[in-house]
Design a protein around this motif. Structure first.
Motif, short mmCIF file in Angstrom:
data_model
loop_
_atom_site.label_atom_id
_atom_site.label_comp_id
_atom_site.label_asym_id
_atom_site.label_seq_id
_atom_site.Cartn_x
_atom_site.Cartn_y
_atom_site.Cartn_z
N HIS A 6 0.84 -1.20 0.00
CA HIS A 6 0.00 0.00 0.00
C HIS A 6 0.88 1.25 0.00
CE1 HIS A 6 0.43 -1.44 4.28
NE2 HIS A 6 1.00 -0.25 4.37
N VAL A 7 0.24 2.40 -0.18
CA VAL A 7 0.91 3.69 -0.03
C VAL A 7 -0.02 4.58 0.78
CG1 VAL A 7 2.27 3.59 -2.16
CG2 VAL A 7 -0.06 4.52 -2.22
N GLY A 8 0.46 5.76 1.16
CA GLY A 8 -0.40 6.73 1.81
C GLY A 8 -1.40 7.29 0.80
N ASN A 9 -2.59 7.65 1.27
CA ASN A 9 -3.58 8.18 0.31
C ASN A 9 -3.22 9.58 -0.17
OD1 ASN A 9 -4.18 9.41 2.70
ND2 ASN A 9 -6.36 8.94 2.70
N SER A 10 -2.17 10.19 0.37
CA SER A 10 -1.68 11.46 -0.16
C SER A 10 -0.52 11.26 -1.13
CB SER A 10 -1.23 12.38 0.98
OG SER A 10 -2.31 12.68 1.82
N HIS A 11 -0.20 10.01 -1.45
CA HIS A 11 0.86 9.76 -2.43
C HIS A 11 0.54 10.52 -3.72
CE1 HIS A 11 3.63 7.70 -5.13
NE2 HIS A 11 4.19 7.13 -4.09
N TRP A 12 1.57 11.07 -4.35
CA TRP A 12 1.32 11.89 -5.54
C TRP A 12 0.59 11.12 -6.62
CZ3 TRP A 12 3.19 10.43 -10.18
CH2 TRP A 12 4.31 9.57 -10.18
N PHE A 13 0.86 9.80 -6.77
CA PHE A 13 0.18 9.09 -7.86
C PHE A 13 -1.24 8.68 -7.48
CE2 PHE A 13 3.04 5.08 -7.04
CZ PHE A 13 2.11 4.47 -6.21
N ILE A 14 -1.57 8.71 -6.20
CA ILE A 14 -2.97 8.47 -5.80
C ILE A 14 -3.82 9.70 -6.15
CG2 ILE A 14 -4.51 8.02 -3.83
CD1 ILE A 14 -2.80 5.62 -4.56
N GLN A 15 -3.16 10.88 -6.11
CA GLN A 15 -3.86 12.12 -6.45
C GLN A 15 -4.20 12.20 -7.95
OE1 GLN A 15 -3.92 14.64 -3.63
NE2 GLN A 15 -3.36 12.75 -2.61
N ASP A 16 -3.50 11.40 -8.75
CA ASP A 16 -3.72 11.44 -10.21
C ASP A 16 -3.48 10.01 -10.72
OD1 ASP A 16 -4.18 12.42 -12.75
OD2 ASP A 16 -2.10 13.07 -13.05
N LEU A 17 -4.42 9.13 -10.44
CA LEU A 17 -4.22 7.70 -10.70
C LEU A 17 -3.92 7.42 -12.17
CD1 LEU A 17 -6.90 5.83 -8.58
CD2 LEU A 17 -4.41 5.63 -8.39
N PRO A 18 -2.86 6.67 -12.45
CA PRO A 18 -2.54 6.35 -13.84
C PRO A 18 -3.63 5.52 -14.52
CG PRO A 18 -0.69 5.86 -12.39
CD PRO A 18 -1.86 6.16 -11.50
N ALA A 19 -4.25 4.63 -13.75
CA ALA A 19 -5.24 3.74 -14.34
C ALA A 19 -6.15 3.24 -13.23
CB ALA A 19 -4.55 2.55 -15.02
N LYS A 20 -7.32 2.87 -13.62
CA LYS A 20 -8.29 2.32 -12.67
C LYS A 20 -7.71 1.08 -11.98
CE LYS A 20 -12.77 2.29 -11.34
NZ LYS A 20 -13.16 3.23 -10.31
N THR A 21 -6.87 0.33 -12.72
CA THR A 21 -6.34 -0.92 -12.17
C THR A 21 -5.08 -0.71 -11.32
OG1 THR A 21 -5.05 -1.22 -14.19
CG2 THR A 21 -7.21 -2.29 -14.10
N TRP A 22 -4.73 0.55 -11.05
CA TRP A 22 -3.55 0.82 -10.22
C TRP A 22 -3.79 0.34 -8.78
CZ3 TRP A 22 0.76 2.31 -12.62
CH2 TRP A 22 1.82 2.86 -11.90
N LEU A 23 -5.03 0.47 -8.36
CA LEU A 23 -5.41 0.09 -6.99
C LEU A 23 -6.43 -1.04 -7.03
CD1 LEU A 23 -6.17 3.62 -5.46
CD2 LEU A 23 -4.03 2.32 -5.36
N HIS A 24 -6.57 -1.69 -5.88
CA HIS A 24 -7.71 -2.59 -5.71
C HIS A 24 -8.90 -1.74 -5.26
CE1 HIS A 24 -4.57 -5.89 -5.23
NE2 HIS A 24 -5.25 -6.18 -6.31
N GLU A 25 -9.77 -1.45 -6.22
CA GLU A 25 -10.94 -0.63 -5.89
C GLU A 25 -12.14 -1.55 -5.71
OE1 GLU A 25 -11.02 3.28 -6.71
OE2 GLU A 25 -9.66 3.26 -8.42
#
Ligand SMILES: [Ca+2]
Ligand SMILES: [Ca+2]
Length: 622
Positions: A249-268
């Motif tokens: 995991h990363v912090g939810n303030s991670h720069w790439f969480i603020q601008d997700l590269p793709a829907k599949t970047w995270l387990h949503e």
């Protein structure tokens, strides 16, 4: 406005916006090296419209093989190859779109001579410290007004306290004196997270497990330069460095969480889903897919988004970062956070990539399980699981609870010291149990001294086992000066500041003069055993032979061509005389001994006096 009209408008407007405003604001990895075994590297390029540019590279030995784009036009992933003859220096990444040309500098470096990937082994003794809570070497970096959590307050157990890398570095001589040979710090990478509300209490990310930028060490710890200095000073003093990796995991303030590269970047998930923290569905051949998904893909906590390591660009990002840290800082081993909740296929790929570059590196994950079979799943094992882990080691949670049970349970058929014996008796499931990292407590557990009722005899017994049985021993900071506490009401109680780490502390327990006689006895006990272990390979690589405990008496030997050490423990409340006839198999040829803890001569081996709740460690002599 309906969605169709919105889509048409965006379609018409976006190219112009990208044309006018395309920028590159970040390239990760921030640098790479000539001469790596793997000559490929994938650059993540981020910025408004970065995915709409056409890239080229003109640098000797560097070839842009492919530009990959994803659904977010602010990302491009550039596949480069770097030939062994490539020229170190600034590589110009050129991005073009229409009339616009962007040039981004990216550094290609020569490899340096700092030792790296040295590994840790059973010859080592690891010291685990939380940098925020160990020592404050630089009060000027305690807080920064421009960070999301701009506070430092030692009176608040949940806030940052100002400890830093300079503080750890300045106590390297103390750690050397204690006899440790490796330092494992809880994560030091940037955690620019706001305070989070956890069960009604506002808490800071002082523990480090919520990264917000993989390529920066947190400024409050001193930044990248302080980390480099720390590693270099540690190496100079003969200490290795273990980095705490977090892939899950990363912090939810991670720069790439603020601008997700793709829907599949995270387990949503359709609605927030926490991991069950249950590990059985991972190994259970009868498990449901739903249970597996919740364990693996559920979020650790709401503010730590769960990364989808099956996304190939994210997988590359994480693996390259792991390698970058070894190469850039010179770290020697990885401890991996929440190992079980990671995609295990990804973990194998990541471990293999690290081992390919650094064959001696050691990797040991946190798999907090209560049985040997589940623990073996996460390291190289001899069990016919459908999935085979390639992790070289693991933290030995099962032995931890067995050692504690041996000290807190009454002697019985399957209780007390039998738990310790029976746990080691199951070592046949591991390919190499000496690569497991052993411990009595850590930053997430009740402190050892409190668990054993603050009984100093039991304290010595536990440390004797830790430092003489198989495995790579590790110790949580402050154990040597008898820090104690249960996690009551919270884990902050087991993460107190090391007394003396801050200017103006009433007592400086880094110094013998400020320690009580009992604390000095504890410190010297650890030092004595650590020193003996460090200078006697038999305790590092010697074989282990253990005898069935009888009435609370437990005897084992470490032995090899260089010598034999006998460890005899009396876990009962009564003094006992141990008749040694039963151990003839290992005592054969030896006539007397040296008591390792007291340096006293032991004239006969026929019988060993064992006061209540004590162990003797005997170096057998002919
Ligand atoms: Ca500080
Ligand atoms: Ca996960």
């Amino acid at each position: 406005m309906n969605n169709r009209i919105l889509s048409i408008l965006l379609f018409l407007l976006l190219p112009q916006l990208a044309d006018a405003q395309a920028v590159i604001d970040r390239v990760n990895p921030t640098s790479w090296w000539v001469g790596m075994k793997n000559t490929s590297v994938q650059l993540l390029v981020h910025g408004t419209g970065a995915g709409t540019l056409t890239y080229s590279v003109n640098h000797p030995g560097v070839k842009l093989v492919k530009t990959n784009v994803v659904e977010n036009i602010n990302y491009a992933f550039l596949d480069l190859t770097i030939s062994p003859g490539a020229k170190p220096g600034i590589v110009k990444l050129v991005g073009k779109r229409g009339t616009q040309t962007l040039t981004q500098d990216w550094e290609l470096r020569a490899r340096d001579n700092e030792p790296k990937g040295q590994g840790v082994s059973a010859a080592d003794f690891i010291y685990l410290a939380m940098p925020d809570r160990f020592a404050n070497g630089d009060p000027a970096n305690d807080l920064f007004a421009d960070l999301r959590d701009p506070y430092a307050d030692r009176l608040n157990p949940f806030f940052r306290h100002g400890g830093d890398l300079a503080g750890v570095t300045s106590h390297i001589p103390y750690l050397n004196d204690l006899g440790v040979t490796a330092i494992w710090l809880t994560p030091v990478l940037e955690n620019n997270q706001p305070l989070t509300n956890e069960n009604g209490t506002m808490r800071a990310s002082y523990h480090g497990y919520g990264f917000t930028d993989h390529y920066n060490v947190d400024r409050r710890f001193g930044g990248n330069e302080a980390y480099k200095t720390f590693v270099h000073e540690a190496h100079t003093a003969g200490l290795k460095v273990v980095q705490d990796a977090v892939y899950n995991h990363v912090g939810n303030s991670h720069w790439f969480i603020q601008d997700l590269p793709a829907k599949t970047w995270l387990h949503e998930w359709p609605s927030y889903t926490n991991t069950s923290y249950r590990y059985q569905p991972i190994t259970d051949p009868h498990a449901s897919e739903l249970d597996r998904r919740i364990t693996l893909d559920g979020w650790f906590v709401p503010f730590l988004p769960d990364l989808n390591q099956q996304n190939p660009y994210l997988a590359n990002f994480l693996i390259q970062h792991a390698i970058w840290c070894v190469e850039n800082f010179g770290i020697d081993a990885y401890r991996i956070d929440t190992y079980m909740y990671n995609d295990q296929t990804f973990m194998n790929r990541c471990n293999a990539a690290l081992l390919a570059e650094y064959p001696r590196i050691h990797i040991f994950g946190e798999s907090s399980v209560n049985n040997v079979v589940d623990q073996a799943y996460y390291t190289r094992n001899k069990i016919d699981f459908p999935f085979k882990s390639n992790q070289p080691g693991t933290l030995d949670f099962v032995l931890e609870s067995a050692m504690l049970d041996a000290l807190r349970q009454p002697v019985g058929w399957d209780t007390g010291v039998q738990r310790l014996y029976q746990t080691l008796a199951q070592d046949g499931v591991y390919q190499d149990p000496t690569k497991l990292v052993t411990f009595l407590d850590n930053h997430d557990h009740d402190r050892f001294l409190s668990v054993i009722g603050e009984d100093f005899d039991k304290y010595k017994l536990g440390l004797t086992w830790l430092l003489t049985t198989r495995g790579i021993p590790s110790m949580y900071y402050g154990t040597e000066v008898m820090l104690k506490n249960f996690k009551d009401p919270t884990d902050a109680e087991v993460r107190k500041d090391f007394p003396g780490g801050w200017a103006g502390d009433k007592k400086d327990k880094f110094k013998a003069a400020d320690r009580t006689p009992r604390e000095n006895e504890a410190f010297n006990f650890v030092r004595q055993l650590a020193s003996y272990r460090r200078t006697h390979p038999v305790l590092q690589t010697g074989k282990l032979m253990q005898y069935l405990p009888e009435n609370g008496l437990y005897v084992y030997f470490r032995y090899d061509a260089s010598g034999t050490v006998m460890v005899a423990s009396n876990t009962t409340d009564k003094p006992l005389t141990l008749t040694t006839k039963r151990f003839a198999e290992r005592l054969d040829g030896f006539t007397h001994a040296k008591n390792v803890l007291t340096d006293e001569a032991v004239a006969t081996l026929a019988a060993v006096q064992l006061p209540a709740k004590t162990a003797v460690v005997l170096e057998l002599l002919k």
